[in-house]
Design an enzyme around this catalytic site. Structure first.
Site, short mmCIF file in Angstrom:
data_model
loop_
_atom_site.label_atom_id
_atom_site.label_comp_id
_atom_site.label_asym_id
_atom_site.label_seq_id
_atom_site.Cartn_x
_atom_site.Cartn_y
_atom_site.Cartn_z
N HIS A 57 0.83 -1.20 0.00
CA HIS A 57 0.00 0.00 0.00
C HIS A 57 0.87 1.25 0.00
O HIS A 57 2.04 1.20 0.35
CB HIS A 57 -0.87 0.01 1.26
CG HIS A 57 -1.87 -1.10 1.32
ND1 HIS A 57 -1.76 -2.15 2.19
CD2 HIS A 57 -3.00 -1.30 0.60
CE1 HIS A 57 -2.79 -2.97 2.01
NE2 HIS A 57 -3.55 -2.48 1.06
N CYS A 110 -1.02 -0.54 9.95
CA CYS A 110 -2.03 -1.51 9.49
C CYS A 110 -2.85 -2.10 10.62
O CYS A 110 -3.97 -2.53 10.41
CB CYS A 110 -1.38 -2.70 8.80
SG CYS A 110 -0.23 -2.32 7.55
C1 CIR Z 1 -2.93 -8.18 2.86
O1 CIR Z 1 -2.31 -8.59 1.87
O2 CIR Z 1 -4.02 -7.63 2.76
C2 CIR Z 1 -2.32 -8.35 4.22
N1 CIR Z 1 -1.54 -9.54 4.24
C3 CIR Z 1 -1.46 -7.16 4.56
C4 CIR Z 1 -2.25 -5.93 4.74
C5 CIR Z 1 -1.38 -4.80 5.17
N2 CIR Z 1 -2.16 -3.65 5.43
C6 CIR Z 1 -1.74 -2.41 5.26
O3 CIR Z 1 -0.66 -2.18 4.75
N3 CIR Z 1 -2.58 -1.44 5.59
#
Ligand code: CIR
Length: 396
Positions: A284, A381
Site C-alpha cells: 500500500h 495496518c
Molecule cells: C494483505 O495482503 O491484505 C495483508 N496480508 C497485509 C495488509 C497490510 N495492510 C496495510 O498495509 N494497511
C-alpha cells in the site's frame, strides 16, 4: 456477528459512549458552498478550469496558512462527483522536497489532527500463520502474538482506549484493521477491500463502528470501487490515495465524497515499488510513507519511493517536510498524541538511529514487528485511530 460483539465486550474492550457527529463546518465561503452543494461535474461545467485553478491557488498557496475547509475545489473529471483530482493522478515530475532536520524548530505546530482517544485493533487468528495473504516466510505465531500484545500495550501507553476485537479465524488478515475503515473528523467510511478474501472483514467492523463507537458510518455504493485503508494517507490537511492493486480511482472518489471538507489526490503508487519489492503486489501507499509529525512525512530513501513522494509534493495543496529513512518499510510509523511508534533497532537499526537523531522531540516507542512484515503488514495496518469529539448536542 452478535456472538463476536459479545466476545469483544467480554475481553474487556472499552466501548466509548456518546454520539459523534460530523465536524461542524465553522466557515463556508461562497465558492465553498457551491463546491459542497453542487456536484463537481456541474461546477466544472460552470467555471473554466483556469478560474478553478486560480481560485485554488489563491485559497491554498503552499506554505501559507491553510484555507478553511470547503474553499478547496478542483475541477473533477466526469466520473467523479467530489472535490477530488481522481481523473488525473499525480504523474512523474520534479518537485522540491525539504528535509526536516528538527521538525520541532519549525514554529508552532497544529497537533489537533494527531490527537486520538480510541484505537480499534483485532487479535491475531491462528489462521494467520498459514493463510495470511502474501506471506514471505514462516510465521512464528507465539512471537507474533507477543509483538501484537506489545503493540496494544504501546497504544494504551499513548493514552488510547483500545477496543480489542476477537480474532476471526475465517479472516486470516483480520489483524490488519486499517484496511477496512477510515475514520476522520468523527465520521467512519467503511472501505471496499481490494482483495476478495478480505471483503467480508467490513461486516464486523460496521457493527463496532456503529454500535459500540456510535460513529456515523458511510458506505461505498459504487460497486466498481475498491479501497484499502493502507492506501489512504491523511496529512491532517488533505488526503492522498495510492492507486494500487487494491485501490482504484472509484475508491479514491468514494473517499473524496465521504470527506468533502478535505482535498483528495490520487497518486499512482503501484508500479515500480510493487514490482521491485513484493511478489504479490499487495503493498500500500502507506507502507513506504506515513506522517511522523504535523506536516512532516516519513519516507523511504529508495528511488521508487522517492518518486512517489515527488508526485505527492507536486500535487499537494500544502507544504510538507520530510524525514528520509534508509529502510523504506520502516517509514511506516504511528504518530499519535505526541508519541512516535516506530520499528525497533532490532528490526531496522539504521532507521531507528534516524528516529533517535531527528525525531526525539516526540516520545519515541520502538516496536518489533517482524512477524507482521512477513504478510506485508506494517505498524499503521494494525489499528484504526479515532478521536471521539464531544457530543454535538452537548456543545450547542
Ligand atoms: C494483505 O495482503 O491484505 C495483508 N496480508 C497485509 C495488509 C497490510 N495492510 C496495510 O498495509 N494497511
Amino acid at each position: 456477528m452478535q456472538r463476536r460483539a459479545r466476545e469483544a465486550q467480554a475481553i474487556g474492550m472499552v466501548a466509548a459512549r456518546g454520539r459523534s457527529r460530523r465536524k461542524i463546518l465553522w466557515w463556508l465561503g461562497p465558492l465553498g458552498d457551491y463546491c459542497r452543494v453542487l456536484p463537481g461535474v456541474f461546477i466544472s461545467a460552470l467555471l473554466p478550469t483556469s478560474l478553478l485553478m486560480a481560485t485554488q491557488q489563491q485559497t491554498n498557496p503552499k506554505g501559507a496558512a491553510p484555507a478553511p475547509p470547503s474553499q478547496v475545489c478542483t475541477a473533477p473529471p466526469a466520473t467523479c462527483n467530489a472535490s477530488c483530482k481522481a481523473g488525473r493522478p499525480g504523474g512523474e515530475g520534479e518537485a522540491a522536497v525539504e528535509p526536516a532536520q528538527h521538525a520541532s524548530t519549525q514554529g508552532p505546530v497544529d497537533m489537533s489532527n494527531f490527537r486520538y482517544t480510541h484505537a480499534i485493533v483485532c487479535r491475531l487468528p491462528d489462521s494467520y500463520k498459514s493463510s495470511a495473504l502474501g506471506l514471505s516466510g514462516p510465521v512464528d505465531l507465539p512471537k507474533a502474538r507477543k509483538q501484537h500484545e506489545m503493540y496494544v500495550a504501546s497504544l494504551r501507553e499513548i493514552g488510547l482506549d483500545v477496543i480489542e476485537l476477537p480474532a476471526d479465524e475465517k479472516h486470516p488478515d483480520c489483524v490488519f484493521v486499517e484496511d477496512v475503515a477510515i475514520v476522520c473528523n468523527g465520521t467512519a467510511l467503511l472501505t471496499k477491500p481490494g482483495h476478495p478474501d478480505r471483503k467480508n472483514e467490513v461486516v464486523y467492523m460496521r457493527e463496532i463502528l456503529k454500535n459500540e463507537l456510535e460513529l456515523p458510518v458511510i458506505e461505498i455504493t459504487d460497486k466498481n470501487a475498491t479501497l484499502d485503508g493502507g492506501d489512504v494517507l491523511f496529512t491532517g490537511k488533505e488526503f492522498f490515495v495510492g492507486l494500487s492493486s487494491r485501490t482504484n480511482q472509484a475508491g479514491a472518489c468514494a473517499l473524496a465524497s465521504a470527506f468533502p471538507e478535505f482535498h483528495c489526490t490520487p497518486i499512482k503508487a503501484s508500479l515500480s515499488v510493487m514490482l521491485l519489492y513484493t511478489v504479490e503486489n499487495s503493498l500500500h501507499l502507506k507502507t513506504a510513507m506515513t506522517m511522523c509529525g504535523p506536516d512532516v512525512i516519513c519516507v523511504g530513501s529508495t528511488p521508487s519511493v522517492q518518486n512517489i513522494l515527488k508526485r505527492i509534493v507536486k500535487e499537494a495543496m500544502f507544504k510538507y517536510q520530510t524525514v528520509t529513512v534508509p529502510d523504506w518499510v520502516a517509514a511506516n510509523v504511528v504518530f499519535a498524541n505526541g508519541f512516535l511508534l516506530h520499528r525497533s533497532a532490532e528490526d531496522y537499526p539504521e532507521t531507528a538511529k534516524v528516529f533517535e537523531e531527528k525525531l526525539s522531540h516526540w516520545t519515541l516507542k520502538s516496536q518489533d514487528f517482524s512477524e507482521f512484515e512477513k504478510a506485508n503488514g506494517s505498524l499503521t495496518c494494525c489499528s484504526i485511530l479515532i478521536r471521539k469529539t464531544r457530543h454535538l448536542k452537548n456543545i450547542m
